[in-house]
Design a protein around this motif. Structure first.
Motif, short mmCIF file in Angstrom:
data_model
loop_
_atom_site.label_atom_id
_atom_site.label_comp_id
_atom_site.label_asym_id
_atom_site.label_seq_id
_atom_site.Cartn_x
_atom_site.Cartn_y
_atom_site.Cartn_z
N ALA A 179 1.52 -0.74 6.73
CA ALA A 179 2.27 0.33 7.38
C ALA A 179 2.62 -0.05 8.81
CB ALA A 179 1.48 1.63 7.33
N ALA A 180 1.69 -0.66 9.54
CA ALA A 180 1.97 -1.09 10.91
C ALA A 180 3.05 -2.16 10.92
CB ALA A 180 0.69 -1.62 11.55
N ALA A 181 3.02 -3.05 9.93
CA ALA A 181 4.04 -4.08 9.83
C ALA A 181 5.42 -3.47 9.58
CB ALA A 181 3.68 -5.07 8.72
N ARG A 182 5.48 -2.57 8.63
CA ARG A 182 6.76 -1.95 8.29
C ARG A 182 7.34 -1.19 9.48
NH1 ARG A 182 8.28 -2.25 3.08
NH2 ARG A 182 6.71 -2.63 1.44
N ALA A 183 6.47 -0.55 10.27
CA ALA A 183 6.94 0.18 11.44
C ALA A 183 7.59 -0.74 12.47
CB ALA A 183 5.77 0.94 12.08
N ALA A 184 7.24 -2.02 12.42
CA ALA A 184 7.80 -3.00 13.35
C ALA A 184 8.95 -3.80 12.74
CB ALA A 184 6.69 -3.94 13.81
N GLY A 185 9.40 -3.41 11.55
CA GLY A 185 10.51 -4.11 10.91
C GLY A 185 10.10 -5.35 10.15
N LEU A 186 8.84 -5.39 9.70
CA LEU A 186 8.32 -6.52 8.95
C LEU A 186 8.02 -6.08 7.52
CD1 LEU A 186 5.72 -7.58 11.67
CD2 LEU A 186 8.00 -8.57 11.35
N VAL A 187 8.34 -6.93 6.56
CA VAL A 187 8.15 -6.56 5.16
C VAL A 187 7.12 -7.49 4.51
CG1 VAL A 187 10.46 -5.60 4.92
CG2 VAL A 187 10.09 -8.02 4.44
N PRO A 195 -11.16 -18.12 -0.09
CA PRO A 195 -12.62 -18.15 -0.31
C PRO A 195 -13.36 -17.10 0.51
CG PRO A 195 -11.74 -20.36 0.01
CD PRO A 195 -10.63 -19.42 0.34
N ALA A 196 -14.59 -16.82 0.09
CA ALA A 196 -15.52 -15.94 0.81
C ALA A 196 -14.96 -14.53 0.99
CB ALA A 196 -15.90 -16.55 2.15
N ASN A 197 -14.22 -14.03 -0.02
CA ASN A 197 -13.72 -12.65 -0.01
C ASN A 197 -12.77 -12.37 1.14
OD1 ASN A 197 -15.40 -11.86 -2.32
ND2 ASN A 197 -17.11 -12.04 -0.89
N ASN A 198 -12.02 -13.37 1.55
CA ASN A 198 -10.97 -13.21 2.55
C ASN A 198 -9.62 -13.29 1.87
OD1 ASN A 198 -12.43 -13.07 5.19
ND2 ASN A 198 -13.22 -15.04 4.50
N SER A 199 -8.57 -12.98 2.64
CA SER A 199 -7.20 -13.08 2.15
C SER A 199 -6.30 -13.54 3.30
CB SER A 199 -6.68 -11.74 1.64
OG SER A 199 -7.44 -11.26 0.56
N ILE A 200 -5.18 -14.13 2.93
CA ILE A 200 -4.08 -14.33 3.87
C ILE A 200 -2.96 -13.42 3.43
CG2 ILE A 200 -2.24 -15.90 4.56
CD1 ILE A 200 -4.26 -18.12 4.81
N VAL A 201 -2.51 -12.57 4.34
CA VAL A 201 -1.36 -11.71 4.07
C VAL A 201 -0.22 -12.15 4.98
CG1 VAL A 201 -2.68 -9.76 3.18
CG2 VAL A 201 -2.24 -9.92 5.63
N VAL A 202 0.98 -12.13 4.41
CA VAL A 202 2.16 -12.64 5.11
C VAL A 202 3.22 -11.54 5.14
CG1 VAL A 202 3.91 -14.46 5.19
CG2 VAL A 202 1.63 -14.96 4.25
N PHE A 203 3.84 -11.38 6.30
CA PHE A 203 4.93 -10.42 6.46
C PHE A 203 6.12 -11.17 7.06
CE2 PHE A 203 0.93 -8.17 6.88
CZ PHE A 203 1.09 -7.12 5.99
N ARG A 204 7.32 -10.75 6.69
CA ARG A 204 8.54 -11.42 7.17
C ARG A 204 9.39 -10.43 7.97
NH1 ARG A 204 11.15 -16.06 5.90
NH2 ARG A 204 9.74 -16.44 4.12
N LYS A 205 9.96 -10.92 9.06
CA LYS A 205 10.87 -10.08 9.84
C LYS A 205 12.16 -9.88 9.06
CE LYS A 205 13.06 -9.56 14.37
NZ LYS A 205 13.16 -10.09 15.75
N ALA A 206 12.47 -8.64 8.79
CA ALA A 206 13.65 -8.32 8.00
C ALA A 206 14.92 -8.68 8.76
CB ALA A 206 13.63 -6.85 7.62
N SER A 207 15.93 -9.07 8.03
CA SER A 207 17.20 -9.43 8.65
C SER A 207 18.02 -8.16 8.92
CB SER A 207 17.98 -10.36 7.74
OG SER A 207 18.17 -9.78 6.47
#
Length: 207
Positions: A179-187, A195-207
């Motif tokens: 939600a914070a990403a979307r509020a800044a124009g990121l999708v 590993p070890a119950n972590n994640s990488i999440v990626v957001f892209r700046k919308a055109s």
């Protein structure tokens, strides 16, 4: 950062455990060229490991703490790379970021948003929305709650220990981060199990 010396160098054990797995994702996720701003570079060990292995990119470390930046500078002095810049002071929650952060290809942060007040996560997204070039990425590594629940008992214990240290810290729910990403124009772009119950999440700046 002048005057860096060996005594300034700090060591974060987690960097040795997670750097190879993170690098594998960065190598296939980040664009081929441009500047990557690392927010919360900590000791600097990730920066000196990633930069020479991603030679098409310029790596810009940062911290909000001059003492941490002294550690980054000391690591760079020992392990320099042509594409690795000196660290800059950056408060990610600030309404303006330094001039060095204009036109970024990506913003990267590892183990930052849960060891900081929520406004730092909001600031990362808002700053990325301002400073990323079109199509630029935000890449965040760490643990997340999903639909209000922890993904592992170890993460629940970690969350409790963080909140005991500081009531403003804690493992974030991915829905809130999104939600914070979307509020800044990121999708949302990707959600990668690590590993070890972590994640990488990626957001892209919308055109």
């Amino acid at each position: 950062m002048s005057g860096a010396n060996e005594t300034d160098r700090r060591h974060a054990p987690a960097t040795l455990r997670n750097r190879e797995a993170i690098l594998e994702v960065l190598a296939r996720t980040l664009p081929a060229n441009g500047t990557v701003l690392e927010i919360g570079s900590g000791s600097g060990e990730h920066a000196v490991y990633f930069a020479p292995r991603l030679p098409g990119l310029v790596w810009q470390p940062s911290n909000p703490d001059p003492a941490l930046n002294a550690s980054v500078a000391a690591w760079i002095a020992e392990q320099p790379a042509d594409n690795l810049r000196p660290p800059i002071l950056l408060d990610a929650a600030a309404p303006q970021w330094p001039a060095e952060t204009a036109g970024l290809a990506a913003v990267f942060a590892a183990n930052v948003i849960h060891i900081a007040p929520w406004r730092v996560c909001e600031g990362i997204m808002a700053g990325a929305g301002r400073q990323l070039r079109e199509g630029g990425l935000v890449v965040l590594y760490g643990p997340y709650r999903r639909d209000g629940r922890h993904t592992a008992e170890s993460n629940a214990r970690f969350d409790a220990s963080l909140r005991a240290q500081d009531a403003e810290w804690g493992v974030r729910d991915l829905a809130d981060v999104t939600a914070a990403a979307r509020a800044a124009g990121l999708v949302p772009e990707a959600d990668i199990a690590m590993p070890a119950n972590n994640s990488i999440v990626v957001f892209r700046k919308a055109s």
